[in-house]
Design a protein around this motif. Structure first.
Motif, PDB file in Angstrom:
ATOM      1  N   HIS A  97       1.885   3.481  -2.002  1.00 55.70           N
ATOM      2  CA  HIS A  97       1.729   2.122  -2.617  1.00 55.70           C
ATOM      3  C   HIS A  97       0.052   2.024  -2.646  1.00 55.70           C
ATOM      4  N   PHE A  98      -0.620   2.317  -1.606  1.00 52.83           N
ATOM      5  CA  PHE A  98      -1.931   1.953  -1.472  1.00 52.83           C
ATOM      6  C   PHE A  98      -2.702   2.996  -2.273  1.00 52.83           C
ATOM      7  N   LEU A  99      -2.373   4.058  -2.619  1.00 52.53           N
ATOM      8  CA  LEU A  99      -3.346   5.305  -3.115  1.00 52.53           C
ATOM      9  C   LEU A  99      -2.881   5.660  -4.564  1.00 52.53           C
ATOM     10  N   PHE A 100      -1.794   5.250  -4.980  1.00 50.58           N
ATOM     11  CA  PHE A 100      -1.425   5.506  -6.449  1.00 50.58           C
ATOM     12  C   PHE A 100      -1.099   4.240  -7.181  1.00 50.58           C
ATOM     13  N   ASP A 101      -1.222   4.182  -8.473  1.00 54.16           N
ATOM     14  CA  ASP A 101      -0.770   3.338  -9.084  1.00 54.16           C
ATOM     15  C   ASP A 101       0.535   3.071  -9.458  1.00 54.16           C
ATOM     16  N   ASN A 102       1.115   1.928  -9.402  1.00 55.59           N
ATOM     17  CA  ASN A 102       2.683   1.775  -9.766  1.00 55.59           C
ATOM     18  C   ASN A 102       2.773   0.557 -10.477  1.00 55.59           C
ATOM     19  N   ARG A 104       3.827  -2.552  -9.625  1.00 52.59           N
ATOM     20  CA  ARG A 104       3.761  -3.714  -8.969  1.00 52.59           C
ATOM     21  C   ARG A 104       2.409  -3.913  -8.287  1.00 52.59           C
ATOM     22  N   ASN A 105       1.446  -2.776  -7.997  1.00 52.02           N
ATOM     23  CA  ASN A 105       0.075  -3.061  -7.180  1.00 52.02           C
ATOM     24  C   ASN A 105      -0.866  -3.309  -8.320  1.00 52.02           C
ATOM     25  N   GLN A 106      -2.214  -3.593  -7.858  1.00 50.00           N
ATOM     26  CA  GLN A 106      -3.063  -3.830  -8.809  1.00 50.00           C
ATOM     27  C   GLN A 106      -4.059  -2.728  -8.724  1.00 50.00           C
ATOM     28  N   PRO A 107      -4.730  -2.311 -10.095  1.00 54.16           N
ATOM     29  CA  PRO A 107      -5.644  -1.261  -9.878  1.00 54.16           C
ATOM     30  C   PRO A 107      -6.771  -1.292  -9.131  1.00 54.16           C
ATOM     31  N   HIS A 108      -7.418  -2.655  -8.896  1.00 53.74           N
ATOM     32  CA  HIS A 108      -8.408  -2.670  -8.021  1.00 53.74           C
ATOM     33  C   HIS A 108      -8.092  -2.500  -6.615  1.00 53.74           C
ATOM     34  N   PHE A 109      -6.540  -2.655  -6.072  1.00 58.90           N
ATOM     35  CA  PHE A 109      -6.126  -2.457  -4.868  1.00 58.90           C
ATOM     36  C   PHE A 109      -6.304  -1.087  -4.654  1.00 58.90           C
ATOM     37  N   VAL A 110      -5.720   0.018  -5.498  1.00 59.37           N
ATOM     38  CA  VAL A 110      -5.591   1.192  -5.330  1.00 59.37           C
ATOM     39  C   VAL A 110      -6.999   1.664  -5.358  1.00 59.37           C
ATOM     40  N   ALA A 111      -8.230   1.229  -6.056  1.00 58.63           N
ATOM     41  CA  ALA A 111      -9.564   1.687  -6.179  1.00 58.63           C
ATOM     42  C   ALA A 111     -10.193   1.516  -4.862  1.00 58.63           C
ATOM     43  N   ARG A 112      -9.816   0.241  -4.211  1.00 60.01           N
ATOM     44  CA  ARG A 112     -10.416   0.043  -3.106  1.00 60.01           C
ATOM     45  C   ARG A 112     -10.144   0.884  -1.954  1.00 60.01           C
ATOM     46  N   HIS A 113      -8.779   1.096  -1.926  1.00 59.18           N
ATOM     47  CA  HIS A 113      -8.386   2.084  -0.485  1.00 59.18           C
ATOM     48  C   HIS A 113      -8.811   3.551  -0.873  1.00 59.18           C
ATOM     49  N   ARG A 114      -8.871   3.841  -2.232  1.00 59.01           N
ATOM     50  CA  ARG A 114      -9.377   5.254  -2.686  1.00 59.01           C
ATOM     51  C   ARG A 114     -10.868   5.573  -2.315  1.00 59.01           C
ATOM     52  N   ASP A 115     -11.552   4.580  -2.658  1.00 57.72           N
ATOM     53  CA  ASP A 115     -13.071   4.393  -2.295  1.00 57.72           C
ATOM     54  C   ASP A 115     -13.211   4.455  -0.648  1.00 57.72           C
ATOM     55  N   ALA A 116     -12.350   3.888   0.113  1.00 54.99           N
ATOM     56  CA  ALA A 116     -12.579   3.737   1.428  1.00 54.99           C
ATOM     57  C   ALA A 116     -12.192   5.343   2.036  1.00 54.99           C
ATOM     58  N   LEU A 117     -11.015   5.993   1.413  1.00 61.12           N
ATOM     59  CA  LEU A 117     -10.558   7.129   2.259  1.00 61.12           C
ATOM     60  C   LEU A 117     -11.146   8.425   1.658  1.00 61.12           C
ATOM     61  N   ARG A 118     -11.581   8.343   0.159  1.00 61.85           N
ATOM     62  CA  ARG A 118     -11.806   9.384  -0.238  1.00 61.85           C
ATOM     63  C   ARG A 118     -11.438  11.130   0.011  1.00 61.85           C
ATOM     64  N   PHE A 119     -10.004  11.232  -0.052  1.00 55.99           N
ATOM     65  CA  PHE A 119      -9.641  12.324  -0.024  1.00 55.99           C
ATOM     66  C   PHE A 119      -9.846  13.159  -0.992  1.00 55.99           C
ATOM     67  N   ASP A 120      -9.599  14.713  -0.797  1.00 59.59           N
ATOM     68  CA  ASP A 120      -9.817  15.546  -1.901  1.00 59.59           C
ATOM     69  C   ASP A 120      -8.531  15.745  -2.957  1.00 59.59           C
ATOM     70  N   ASP A 121      -7.571  15.659  -2.061  1.00 58.33           N
ATOM     71  CA  ASP A 121      -6.381  15.477  -2.738  1.00 58.33           C
ATOM     72  C   ASP A 121      -5.447  14.640  -2.556  1.00 58.33           C
ATOM     73  N   TYR A 122      -5.251  13.702  -3.117  1.00 61.99           N
ATOM     74  CA  TYR A 122      -4.405  12.465  -2.758  1.00 61.99           C
ATOM     75  C   TYR A 122      -2.989  12.891  -2.696  1.00 61.99           C
ATOM     76  N   ARG A 123      -2.584  13.971  -3.695  1.00 64.13           N
ATOM     77  CA  ARG A 123      -1.059  14.349  -3.336  1.00 64.13           C
ATOM     78  C   ARG A 123      -0.770  15.134  -2.115  1.00 64.13           C
ATOM     79  N   ASP A 124      -1.908  15.474  -1.439  1.00 64.19           N
ATOM     80  CA  ASP A 124      -1.420  16.294  -0.080  1.00 64.19           C
ATOM     81  C   ASP A 124      -1.241  15.076   1.151  1.00 64.19           C
ATOM     82  N   ILE A 125      -0.134  14.518   0.996  1.00 66.24           N
ATOM     83  CA  ILE A 125       0.127  13.541   1.963  1.00 66.24           C
ATOM     84  C   ILE A 125       0.322  14.039   3.295  1.00 66.24           C
ATOM     85  N   ARG A 126       0.598  15.132   3.653  1.00 70.71           N
ATOM     86  CA  ARG A 126       0.965  15.731   4.989  1.00 70.71           C
ATOM     87  C   ARG A 126      -0.363  16.008   5.659  1.00 70.71           C
TER      88      ARG A 126
END
Length: 261
Positions: A97-102, A104-126
């Motif tokens: 919910h925090f890292l992918f658009d869906n 119900r969430n807001q684009p700026h919400f996802v962008a803020r969390h992605r900017d804070a975490l900066r993972f190389d591959d967001y699909r690599d949840i494990r």
């Protein structure tokens, strides 16, 4: 339609003021949860059962209604339901919910969390989950008016309130709803009425997918319990236990910390 941050903040402020000051006067029915615990799902069913409006993510009327929010315990709340979910499943659900658009969430919400975490591959949840768990407990929880899953649990379990578990809703939605209505109003709803409401809000009817059929672009992503075992590495277990091992026990999801070994 996406709303502005100002509109979201204004509506949230009004809901908070109503909960704090008008719960008794307006006969409000707050459903409060840590995000991604099933609170909005239960609030829909409760509103149907009580035949009241549920102003979801919008400005509520100054009248009796079911309200949903993310708040710690406060003595001014009345007719409140606290919805709990296994915090490990919450971490997985929140990751998507925090890292992918869906829807119900807001684009700026996802962008803020992605900017804070900066993972190389967001699909690599494990691989990412240990750092995400640290982020939710250390960074996001420190933001104004935010708190961790452990703080939410510790705030609520010490008080005598109507407690609903996400896992119970999956298995016994009608019975859980009936118990909640009885606890808050003294009313006994017919079994047929409760069964009809539970059926209307089943995951497959709301999402048009079977439970377990995952869609990471949907707010209703998977609709199952216990999915954390598919995503938690040994490191993730250790991190979550460090942050919330005691809260997991207090919430009744584990008897001790041996699950993390």
């Amino acid at each position: 339609m996406s709303r502005s941050r100002a509109a979201i903040a204004f509506d949230a402020g009004q809901r908070w003021l109503m909960l704090r000051g008008l719960s008794r006067v307006l006969q409000l029915y707050p459903v409060l949860e840590y995000p991604k615990s099933g609170g909005s799902w239960f609030a829909q069913m409760l509103a149907d059962a009580l035949e009241l409006p549920f102003p979801r993510n919008r400005r509520p009327p100054l009248a009796s209604c079911v309200m949903h929010g993310h708040h710690l315990f406060h003595r001014s709340f009345r007719n409140v339901t606290c919805v709990l979910r296994d915090g490990r499943d919450v971490m997985v659900s929140a990751y998507y919910h925090f890292l992918f658009d869906n829807d119900r969430n807001q684009p700026h919400f996802v962008a803020r969390h992605r900017d804070a975490l900066r993972f190389d591959d967001y699909r690599d949840i494990r691989g990412n989950l240990p750092s995400f768990i640290d982020y939710l407990f250390d960074v996001d929880a420190d933001r104004p008016r935010h708190f961790s899953w452990a703080e939410f649990v510790e705030s609520w379990v010490a008080h005598d309130v109507n407690l609903v578990r996400y896992e119970e809703l999956l298995e016994y939605a009608a019975a859980t709803l009936g118990r909640s209505v009885r606890a808050m109003t003294g009313r006994e709803l017919r079994a047929e009425r409760l069964a009809d409401i539970a059926a209307a809000y089943k995951f497959e009817n709301l999402s048009r997918r079977a439970p377990g059929d995952e869609n990471i672009r949907s707010f209703l992503r998977k609709g199952v319990a216990g999915d954390w075992v598919n995503h938690f590495s040994a490191d993730a277990r250790s991190r979550f236990c460090l942050h919330a091992g005691d809260a997991l026990i207090a919430a009744g999801y584990e008897a001790d910390r041996s699950w993390a070994d």
